[in-house]
Design an enzyme around this catalytic site. Structure first.
Site, PDB file in Angstrom:
ATOM      1  N   GLU A 114       0.796  -1.269  -0.134  1.00  0.00           N
ATOM      2  CA  GLU A 114       0.175  -0.029   0.113  1.00  0.00           C
ATOM      3  C   GLU A 114       0.998   1.300  -0.055  1.00  0.00           C
ATOM      4  OE1 GLU A 114      -1.441   2.015   3.401  1.00  0.00           O
ATOM      5  OE2 GLU A 114      -1.213   0.117   4.772  1.00  0.00           O
ATOM      6  N   LYS A 168      -3.621  -1.918  14.952  1.00  0.00           N
ATOM      7  CA  LYS A 168      -3.092  -1.054  16.133  1.00  0.00           C
ATOM      8  C   LYS A 168      -3.838  -0.884  17.672  1.00  0.00           C
ATOM      9  CE  LYS A 168      -3.005   1.706  12.781  1.00  0.00           C
ATOM     10  NZ  LYS A 168      -2.676   1.112  11.623  1.00  0.00           N
TER      11      LYS A 168
HETATM   12  N1  PSU Z   1      -0.946   0.749   9.382  1.00  0.00           N
HETATM   13  C1  PSU Z   1       0.397   1.370   9.407  1.00  0.00           C
HETATM   14  N2  PSU Z   1       0.303   2.598   8.928  1.00  0.00           N
HETATM   15  C2  PSU Z   1      -0.887   3.258   8.116  1.00  0.00           C
HETATM   16  C3  PSU Z   1      -2.027   2.550   8.109  1.00  0.00           C
HETATM   17  C4  PSU Z   1      -1.962   1.146   8.580  1.00  0.00           C
HETATM   18  O1  PSU Z   1       1.078   0.896   9.789  1.00  0.00           O
HETATM   19  O2  PSU Z   1      -0.608   4.295   7.890  1.00  0.00           O
HETATM   20  C5  PSU Z   1      -2.967   2.992   7.194  1.00  0.00           C
HETATM   21  C6  PSU Z   1      -3.514   1.902   6.294  1.00  0.00           C
HETATM   22  O3  PSU Z   1      -3.542   2.442   5.066  1.00  0.00           O
HETATM   23  C7  PSU Z   1      -4.994   1.577   6.806  1.00  0.00           C
HETATM   24  C8  PSU Z   1      -5.222   3.126   7.219  1.00  0.00           C
HETATM   25  O4  PSU Z   1      -5.757   1.202   5.811  1.00  0.00           O
HETATM   26  O5  PSU Z   1      -4.344   3.331   8.049  1.00  0.00           O
HETATM   27  C9  PSU Z   1      -6.649   3.025   8.188  1.00  0.00           C
HETATM   28  O6  PSU Z   1      -7.045   4.177   8.172  1.00  0.00           O
HETATM   29  P1  PSU Z   1      -8.535   4.372   8.722  1.00  0.00           P
HETATM   30  O7  PSU Z   1      -8.653   4.267  10.102  1.00  0.00           O
HETATM   31  O8  PSU Z   1      -8.862   5.903   8.469  1.00  0.00           O
HETATM   32  O9  PSU Z   1      -9.495   3.729   8.006  1.00  0.00           O
END
Ligand code: PSU
Ligand code: MN
Length: 312
Positions: A30, A164
């Site tokens: 990604e 996380k």
């Molecule tokens: N995991 C990481 N760093 C990130 C993300 C995930 O270590 O930046 C990103 C991924 O792209 C994931 C997004 O899809 O955070 C989730 O964002 P939200 O909680 O707004 O859906």
């Protein structure tokens, strides 16, 4: 017809095109993690190192982003630099793909956005850092990452270090169960918690071996059970953060996020950046280590899926 229409939006880099033609194993990566998840220049350096890990294990890395009205499958050094340095890339999830492609803007794809693009490109394995999930306080805020809904519908295996600790991991697993998304774990019984190894919650199935993971995934898809599979693997012990420290920093970052009225897609980047600052940069080192480890697990899985089991 639908597939042909979608294919017109895809553009493959030369190395990825060659891997596709030779039917070699591929691993999607990604770009939100590059543009919004880590600071420059560590983000760009990590992106290249993660690609190298995958190549070394016999799979072709394909980092995905939206550039110039195309879904780019495989990025050049200049394109990685553009994404990581400009600070101008939009965070692109399912709802944002039409906007960024029709306008020709620069877009960094999230887990959800990358899953969609990987599936269109015929890539079965995708490596990220940590999944998005159900945010703490979601019963009030309704903040549930689109990553989870994408896992419910799009047939890509997502390798991650769990979710996380800024999230409600128990509710995240409940949501995945409701939607029939299997959660596999390797190297331990429990689901991982990103900066730390143990979330305190068990994964559905522990499969340490890539061949067994591949058999599980192939069986699901052979049965016509569309949708993703989560493969969780913990951050290497030497790089893990102490749990008490990460819990305290997370609590503080969450309080600041609320006090500043930050909502929507800005929440996760804000929390990651604050935790990095509060830990004096140590959480970033942990983040980098876990992504590289995920890349090893993902590359082995891609090789196993592409080998004995045979691509469908
Ligand atoms: N995991 C990481 N760093 C990130 C993300 C995930 O270590 O930046 C990103 C991924 O792209 C994931 C997004 O899809 O955070 C989730 O964002 P939200 O909680 O707004 O859906
Ligand atoms: Mn959200």
């Amino acid at each position: 017809m639908a597939a042909e229409l979608a294919a017109a939006w895809l553009a493959f880099s030369a190395p990825v095109a060659a891997a596709r033609a030779a039917r070699r194993p591929m691993v999607a990566l990604e770009s939100t993690i590059i543009a919004h998840g880590m600071p420059y220049p560590e983000n760009v350096r990590t992106a290249r190192e993660v690609e190298a890990v995958i190549r070394e294990l016999g799979a072709e890395p394909a980092t995905i982003a939206a550039i110039g009205s195309r879904i780019r499958i495989g990025l050049s050094d200049d394109e990685l630099e553009l994404l990581g340095r400009s600070g101008k890339a939009a965070k692109v999830s399912r709802r944002d793909l039409p906007a960024v492609l029709s306008s020709g803007g620069l877009g960094a794809t999230t887990v959800a956005g990358t899953m969609i693009c990987a599936a269109l490109a015929g890539i079965e394995v995708f490596v990220t850092g940590g999944l998005g999930g159900v945010h703490r306080g979601a019963p009030e805020s309704f903040d549930i990452s689109a990553d989870l809904q994408e896992l419910a519908r799009t047939s890509v295996a997502v390798v991650c270090a769990g979710a996380k600790s800024i999230l409600d991991i128990g509710l995240t697993l409940e949501y995945l169960e409701t939607h029939g998304v299997p959660v596999l774990s390797c190297e331990q019984d429990n689901f991982a918690a990103f900066y730390t190894r143990d979330s305190g919650f068990r994964a559905d199935y522990r499969l340490d071996d890539a061949a067994a993971q591949a058999r599980f995934i192939r069986t699901k898809w052979d049965l016509g059970l569309a949708g993703g599979v989560v493969l969780s693997t913990p951050v290497p012990e030497v790089a893990a953060m102490p749990r008490e420290e990460i819990d305290a920093m997370t609590a503080q970052a969450l309080a600041e996020c609320q006090a500043q009225g930050i909502t929507g897609k800005a929440v996760t980047p804000f929390l990651l950046a604050r935790i990095k600052a509060l830990t004096g940069g140590r959480s970033l080192a942990t983040n980098i280590a876990l992504v590289k480890h995920n890349a090893e697990v993902g590359a082995r899985l891609a090789v196993a899926l592409g080998g004995d089991c045979g691509a469908s």
